[in-house]
Design an enzyme around this catalytic site. Sequence first.
Site: not given
Lengths: 393, 376
Positions: B209, B15-16, B111, B18-21
């Site tokens: 979010c 699950a991406m 979520c 777009g953040g660093v983690d």
Amino acid sequence: MSLQKENYLDSNACAPLTKPVVEALSWLLQEFNNSNSSSIHAHGREAKRLISDSKEWIASSLGDDVDTEELLFSSSGSEANQTAIRSVLDHCAYRRWITTPVEHDSVKQLIDVYRKQGFEIDIVKVDQNGCVELDHLQALLERPVDLLSVVWANNETGVINPVPEIAELLNGMKDRPRFHVDGAQMWGKAHLHPKRHSTIDFLTLSGHKIGALSGVAVTWVRPGNKIHPLIFGKQEKSRRGGTENLMGIYAMGIASKTLNPELYERMLAPMRNRLESDLKDLIKPMWINGESARRIANTTNITIPGADAESMVLSLDLEGWSVSTGSACSSGVIEPSHVIKALGHSDKDAKSTLRISLHPGTTTEALENFAQSLSHIVKRVRKQKSPDFESQV
Amino acid sequence: MALQKDVKDTKVLVAMSGGVDSSVTAALLKTQGYQVVGVHMQLWDHGQANVDRFGGRCCSLIDSNDARRVCDRLGIPYYVVNAQEEFKEKVVDYFVHEYIQNRTPNPCVECNNKIKFGYLLDKAEQLGCDFVATGHYAQVKHDPTNNLAQMFKGVDHSKDQSYFLFGLTQSALQRTLMPLGELTKTMVRKLATEFDLGVAGKADSMEICFIADEGYKKFIEDRVSEDLRPPGPIRMLDGTQIGEHQGLYRYTIGQRKGLGLNFKESNESYYVVGFNYKESALLVGEEKDLYETDLIATDVNWLRPLDGLRELKCKAKIRSRHEEAECIVTHYENNTTQVKFTEAQRAITPGQTIVFYDDNELLGGGFITSVGAGNA
């Protein structure tokens, strides 16, 4: 992962480059000194020559009565469509436009734009295949209207609209509307003779649908129609400014020279039909949209109830197969197709619909493998969503 | 867990955001030899406004683009999936509804439960993937001897996100990987640079979010008619009215600011200690009134089966920033749980989640429904 041609089944989004095009472009890339056709010197004249040659080839492909003066190059089918529409509607008498519910997005986008400007926009009824209902169109034509826009072959279902019959309807009308035909998916799949139908005013065609480069399109404009530029400049006889996409135009010219609708039909229709019959055997329930209508030879549009189209397309991609669904928006999310909804299907069914479009590089063997892959994927997707699905049908 | 596959034959859906983690998660799994598939969930459509803001709210085109570019660098497939309907129904509508019911919701938990480890796990199965991986700071350990999966806090306790993951079922856990659980945030940022992912310097997203600049109050006001969130009296515990409020949704238990009260000579501060929903009254009291030892929780999920255990001693957290406290948990058949803390805890808030730990292992958790011992 190498991108194999046999596994590419999304020709309607973009057709693979044809061999003549690749050869011609190789020559162009290696031998030609790129130049601006507006330049007076020899290199400029060479560029201009290639453009003129391309125009002649394209004109020939549209009938021997077509003149090169009647062709207008642009960057895309979308630009071509919108140039034609705006040329009429921005300078019209009645502020009324008739179009269909199954148009390409580039036409559909303008419906909202003109509605907001107070235009009266009538959407003609289509039957369950998405074909224009001529009776309804006739009724709509009883009041004055400026423009009629109809897509010739639908890019999602492949269904062919009765454009010659519609042209005939307009024939003999005292104050007929301009008639704009989007022929992008029809070029190369049938012989197009726009000039012979005396009521067709604009025919828009796109390069990457016939195996030429993307980023180039051509419009046939019947003499007597004024084009109002979207981009001002001296090119294209001041109808469309901007340095021409020389490579794109040349590719499109070469591609138009080698179009062979009979061969296309002979090669692809049997493969498409065989695929449909295989899928009907392997996947139940499912249906084919537009099956009972006249269609272009390479397209099959199928709805598979109980299976999410997004999951199917992604699963197929993971196995190396390239197909499509309805339109995608800029974020890349799959949205249900407005075309499938226009055929009377629910949102749910629209979200379970795939489009598979073949091209001359497709093989029977690949399609057999594809059918097996899809069948297996559908089982998996259906089972996850509703473990008892198979036993319910 | 019957998975005997080789890593190289194992497909993992990451699950991406777009953040660093999540970007480092994908990179790590790729280097470990998994077949990685990057998926960005389109949860909420903020529209064009977001494109103009740097590091906009989740689901802006910037985030999707960042995730896509990471996948380009890693050479893995990238897909954007449309989860807008599910997210609206199960997270956003839930969020608004909880406030109107005078509970303070935890949308990130919903979520996780319904979307990341609900919808997305389903999607992974449909795509033929064996696991879902996320960039959560928590550890998932698969015990081959007894076929059970367990969850533990992330080694970086300051970043530990296990609190938000109590709702995962055993079945979901078995199909989940969380490679960042064994790393610190500093290590992760270093890895992002080493992997050259282009997102190492990106700021972490902090707030909810789906709420942009407007703040949660306006978010709710835009969606709920005034008659469902009426004004009312502010009362002391003895019934004395001392002011008025503009809607109970504006308050949370333990809140001191924003009460608009004129204090008398005393130096006492007043805190929100409860709500009288029927009369739309806000109840305030003193600091000492905020302390309770008992609560009732429902919809309690145990990550590992309890094996008939009815009572257990463990530690519980009643807020993500709360320090775990010793308690005894009594578990009843109707899925209700009575929790008795050894020491009284401050501001126990209905609607919030309570999470149970045994040392570093996350045992489970549920939703606080009432404060006090009650009848379970």
